[in-house]
Enzyme design. Structure first.
Site, PDB file in Angstrom:
ATOM      1  N   LYS A  43     -24.949  70.777  77.615  1.00  0.00           N
ATOM      2  CA  LYS A  43     -24.013  70.807  78.428  1.00  0.00           C
ATOM      3  C   LYS A  43     -24.476  71.247  79.865  1.00  0.00           C
ATOM      4  O   LYS A  43     -24.972  72.050  79.840  1.00  0.00           O
ATOM      5  CB  LYS A  43     -22.668  71.782  77.826  1.00  0.00           C
ATOM      6  CG  LYS A  43     -22.529  71.372  75.858  1.00  0.00           C
ATOM      7  CD  LYS A  43     -21.790  69.628  76.030  1.00  0.00           C
ATOM      8  CE  LYS A  43     -21.170  69.393  75.234  1.00  0.00           C
ATOM      9  NZ  LYS A  43     -20.318  68.634  75.246  1.00  0.00           N
ATOM     10  N   ASP A  91     -24.751  66.432  79.181  1.00  0.00           N
ATOM     11  CA  ASP A  91     -23.225  66.201  79.229  1.00  0.00           C
ATOM     12  C   ASP A  91     -22.961  66.550  80.041  1.00  0.00           C
ATOM     13  O   ASP A  91     -22.739  68.501  79.802  1.00  0.00           O
ATOM     14  CB  ASP A  91     -22.994  66.356  77.331  1.00  0.00           C
ATOM     15  CG  ASP A  91     -21.261  66.131  76.793  1.00  0.00           C
ATOM     16  OD1 ASP A  91     -21.187  65.318  78.173  1.00  0.00           O
ATOM     17  OD2 ASP A  91     -20.605  66.085  76.389  1.00  0.00           O
ATOM     18  N   GLU A 144     -23.886  62.279  80.176  1.00  0.00           N
ATOM     19  CA  GLU A 144     -22.693  61.957  79.776  1.00  0.00           C
ATOM     20  C   GLU A 144     -21.645  62.087  80.353  1.00  0.00           C
ATOM     21  O   GLU A 144     -21.304  63.446  80.654  1.00  0.00           O
ATOM     22  CB  GLU A 144     -23.246  62.353  78.383  1.00  0.00           C
ATOM     23  CG  GLU A 144     -21.205  62.312  77.560  1.00  0.00           C
ATOM     24  CD  GLU A 144     -21.760  62.424  75.782  1.00  0.00           C
ATOM     25  OE1 GLU A 144     -20.776  62.340  75.614  1.00  0.00           O
ATOM     26  OE2 GLU A 144     -22.738  63.100  76.157  1.00  0.00           O
ATOM     27  N   ASP A 201     -17.710  58.640  77.705  1.00  0.00           N
ATOM     28  CA  ASP A 201     -17.670  59.377  76.189  1.00  0.00           C
ATOM     29  C   ASP A 201     -16.250  59.242  76.653  1.00  0.00           C
ATOM     30  O   ASP A 201     -15.284  57.768  76.139  1.00  0.00           O
ATOM     31  CB  ASP A 201     -17.811  60.898  76.584  1.00  0.00           C
ATOM     32  CG  ASP A 201     -17.368  61.511  74.795  1.00  0.00           C
ATOM     33  OD1 ASP A 201     -16.966  60.874  74.208  1.00  0.00           O
ATOM     34  OD2 ASP A 201     -17.620  62.649  74.608  1.00  0.00           O
ATOM     35  N   LYS A 215     -16.661  57.734  69.286  1.00  0.00           N
ATOM     36  CA  LYS A 215     -16.783  58.265  68.430  1.00  0.00           C
ATOM     37  C   LYS A 215     -15.032  58.174  67.927  1.00  0.00           C
ATOM     38  O   LYS A 215     -14.408  57.935  68.306  1.00  0.00           O
ATOM     39  CB  LYS A 215     -16.345  59.762  69.610  1.00  0.00           C
ATOM     40  CG  LYS A 215     -17.353  60.536  69.794  1.00  0.00           C
ATOM     41  CD  LYS A 215     -16.298  61.888  70.395  1.00  0.00           C
ATOM     42  CE  LYS A 215     -17.672  62.452  71.274  1.00  0.00           C
ATOM     43  NZ  LYS A 215     -17.232  63.714  72.144  1.00  0.00           N
TER      44      LYS A 215
END
Length: 368
Positions: free
Chosen positions: A163, A188, A213, A238, A262
């Site tokens: 992250k 991300d 991401e 995402d 997802k």
């Protein structure tokens, strides 16, 4: 399908370690377990993966429960369906609420696969008997991140996601690359950047990341196209991909070179598979994202990730990554970086009823 009842169970479990992004730190994880029962006594299971607060999307456990109880289940009480695909069209009259929709829809897919006496993977068109496993590092410090990465590599994980935000990005990535120069690494951002920070994101090009991401706004596609033209590193979308048309538009605009799918974010397996099929035809790599979920959602992810277009290791880690004890039998295991795709009927995992009862907050039953 001969559905006769639906059970909703709200559960909560403390994570083994807090999971931290710049948006939120998750210590306790709530979820809704959806159980569908047919007249032959078969049971299908789904999981609503919304969080307790609306930091990832606008949905929460409470809003999802409200939608299920007051809108989706009453509609199913009045309307019979023959195939899980029909549920997506049926629920389309209700805007958004994708995670609530997915919790119900995945339970119906599991039940339908059991009625057809097939594995969910086979029913969806899966071609892989094992899938590669990736893992997410959500630590507060660089030292903690390095320690976690070393442990995950020792455990056999093949890809690591970190992250990042403008407060930690270059220093964190640089230190990781010094210690793990050949690591399959992706970052991300969870929408931490703006177009004014293009130079900062360009500086990450030198580190050989698999992808960055969702660097820009959670609902953006246009600015990501501008950014992708300036970066060597592939952008993965995402949060921006909530519907099939979001994915189509992003590909057409050149907003990304990779898409994270997802199940919960896109409203269920029907849409997830449709996005996969489109990306596969257009040579856009996809991978399966995780939601700090329990074993039931993890099992659905495994079935989805067995489709041929999932060429990048997903965020599908072992149950032991997050939980002292998961809610499925068996738990999800990673062996030498791979997860076996179950061949049993449905999702291939059974609910651990005792464990569910131990962590149960509330339950409610509905007759159809």
């Amino acid at each position: 399908m001969k559905i006769k009842g639906i059970n909703l169970k709200v559960i909560s479990m403390r994570m083994k370690k807090p999971f931290t992004t710049h948006l939120e730190t998750v210590t306790n994880r709530e979820a809704i377990i959806v159980e569908i029962i047919d007249s032959d006594g078969l049971n299908g299971y789904g999981e609503v993966v919304a969080f307790s607060s609306p930091w990832y999307t606008e949905e929460t456990v409470k809003t999802s429960y409200h939608m299920l109880k007051d809108f989706f289940i009453p509609l199913l009480q009045k309307t019979r369906i023959a195939h899980p695909n029909e549920l997506t069209a049926l629920l389309s009259k209700f805007r958004r609420n994708q995670m609530a929709k997915a919790g119900l829809e995945t339970a119906i897919w599991d039940l339908y696969a059991k009625e057809q006496q097939k594995s969910l993977s086979v029913l969806l068109g899966g071609t892989q008997s094992t899938i590669p496993s990736g893992v997410v590092v959500g630590a507060k410090t660089i030292a903690e991140s390095l320690t976690q990465i070393e442990q995950f590599l020792n455990d056999g994980y093949q890809r690591v996601k970190i992250k990042i935000s403008p407060e930690n990005d270059l220093m964190l990535v640089s230190e990781i690359r010094k210690q793990f120069p050949k690591l399959q690494l992706m970052a991300d951002a969870n929408s931490a950047y703006s177009l004014s920070e293009i130079a900062r994101l360009q500086a990450l090009d030198e580190f050989g990341l698999l992808m960055i991401e969702q660097p820009l706004a959670y609902d953006d596609i246009v600015d990501h196209a501008k950014l992708q033209r300036e970066l060597k590193t592939p952008i993965c979308l995402d949060e921006s991909i909530v519907t099939f048309d979001d994915a189509r538009r992003a590909v057409e605009l050149g907003s990304c070179r990779v898409i994270n799918i997802k199940i919960g974010r896109v409203g269920g397996l029907t849409t997830a598979k449709r996005i996969h099929d489109y990306c596969y035809r257009h040579h856009i790599p996809v991978w399966c994202g995780g939601m700090l979920e329990y074993g039931i959602s993890r099992a659905h992810n495994i079935a989805l990730a067995s489709l041929p277009g999932f060429s990048i290791a997903g965020d599908i880690s072992a149950s032991s990554r997050y939980w002292e004890e998961d809610i499925t039998i068996p738990e999800v295991f990673v062996k030498q970086g791979m997860i076996e795709v179950p061949t049993g009927h449905g999702i291939g995992y059974l609910p651990n009823k005792k464990r569910i009862q131990d962590v149960l907050l509330s339950e409610e039953s509905f007759v159809l």
